[in-house]
Design an enzyme around this catalytic site. Structure first.
Site, PDB file in Angstrom:
ATOM      1  CG  ASP A 124      17.340   1.326  52.875  1.00 18.61           C
ATOM      2  OD1 ASP A 124      15.998   1.092  52.752  1.00 18.61           O
ATOM      3  OD2 ASP A 124      18.059   1.762  52.236  1.00 18.61           O
ATOM      4  CG  HIS A 164      18.663  -2.866  52.195  1.00 16.34           C
ATOM      5  ND1 HIS A 164      18.317  -3.811  51.346  1.00 16.34           N
ATOM      6  CD2 HIS A 164      18.637  -1.467  51.282  1.00 16.34           C
ATOM      7  CE1 HIS A 164      17.616  -3.221  50.156  1.00 16.34           C
ATOM      8  NE2 HIS A 164      17.981  -1.966  50.094  1.00 16.34           N
TER       9      HIS A 164
END
Length: 211
Positions: free
Chosen positions: A56, A60
């Site tokens: 990630d 995000h």
């Protein structure tokens, strides 16, 4: 001959790989193929950036945070400790699941609550935000899980993600840790340099340290 010191902790990427409900599954369009008389084989891929084992990016879960191309590669390379956390389906890994001392500044949690990468179950375990705070206190720079997310499936405010953002802690999700014994390894899981992207698939590997 396979290297017995290596653990591939990434699921195979193919049409059967489950993705988050509503996200883009993997597909491959074959543009040219040697078996059909072409001089080369050439493909186009389409998929979510959060595919299988993936990193990630802070962007995000943070509106003004950097994309995956701006993350320090050193976060994804180096000593890593695998910890088996005994939690039930839908449970949270908490500070009480940590050993008294940690042996590395990257930690991967094996929960066993997302056992089949081809079948998406929504009751996987997640990480308590208090755990992220505790990990930060131990100097941890990266946390990883064998589930699709560090937060529960139905979470909207994403407290574990936000705790990682506050700690500038890198996140790996979707790992396959069922066959990895607890212990300390070398982690090799650099993300692709996808400009401004919110995530990147990784080929995550653990290498056993020499005795």
């Amino acid at each position: 001959m396979a290297d017995s010191r290596l653990y591939d902790i990434s699921p195979p990427i193919g049409p059967d790989l489950a993705v988050w409900p509503g996200d883009t599954p993997f597909s491959r369009e074959i543009l040219m193929e040697m078996r059909r008389g072409a001089n080369i084989t050439l493909s186009t891929l389409r998929a979510t950036a959060h595919l299988g084992a993936h990193a990630d990016a802070p962007s995000h879960y943070g509106a003004e945070a950097p994309g995956i191309d701006r993350r320090d590669l050193a976060l994804y390379l180096g000593p890593c400790q695998v910890i088996r956390a005994v939690v039930g389906r839908g449970g949270l890994v908490a500070p009480g699941h940590l050993p008294a001392t940690l042996a590395a500044d990257r930690v991967l949690f094996a929960t066993g609550t997302f056992p089949d990468p081809t079948r998406f179950n929504t009751d996987f375990a997640a990480l308590a935000p208090e755990l992220i705070v505790a990990l930060q206190g131990h100097g941890v720079r990266l946390v990883g899980v064998d589930t699709p997310s560090v937060d529960p499936f139905d979470s909207k405010d994403l407290p574990a993600h936000r705790a990682c953002l506050a700690a500038d802690m890198a996140i790996l999700e979707g790992l396959v840790l069922a066959d990895v014994p607890e212990g300390v390894y070398e982690l090799i899981a650099p993300p692709l340099r996808l400009v401004d992207c919110d995530a990147s698939p990784v080929r995550a590997i653990l290498r056993a340290l020499p005795p």
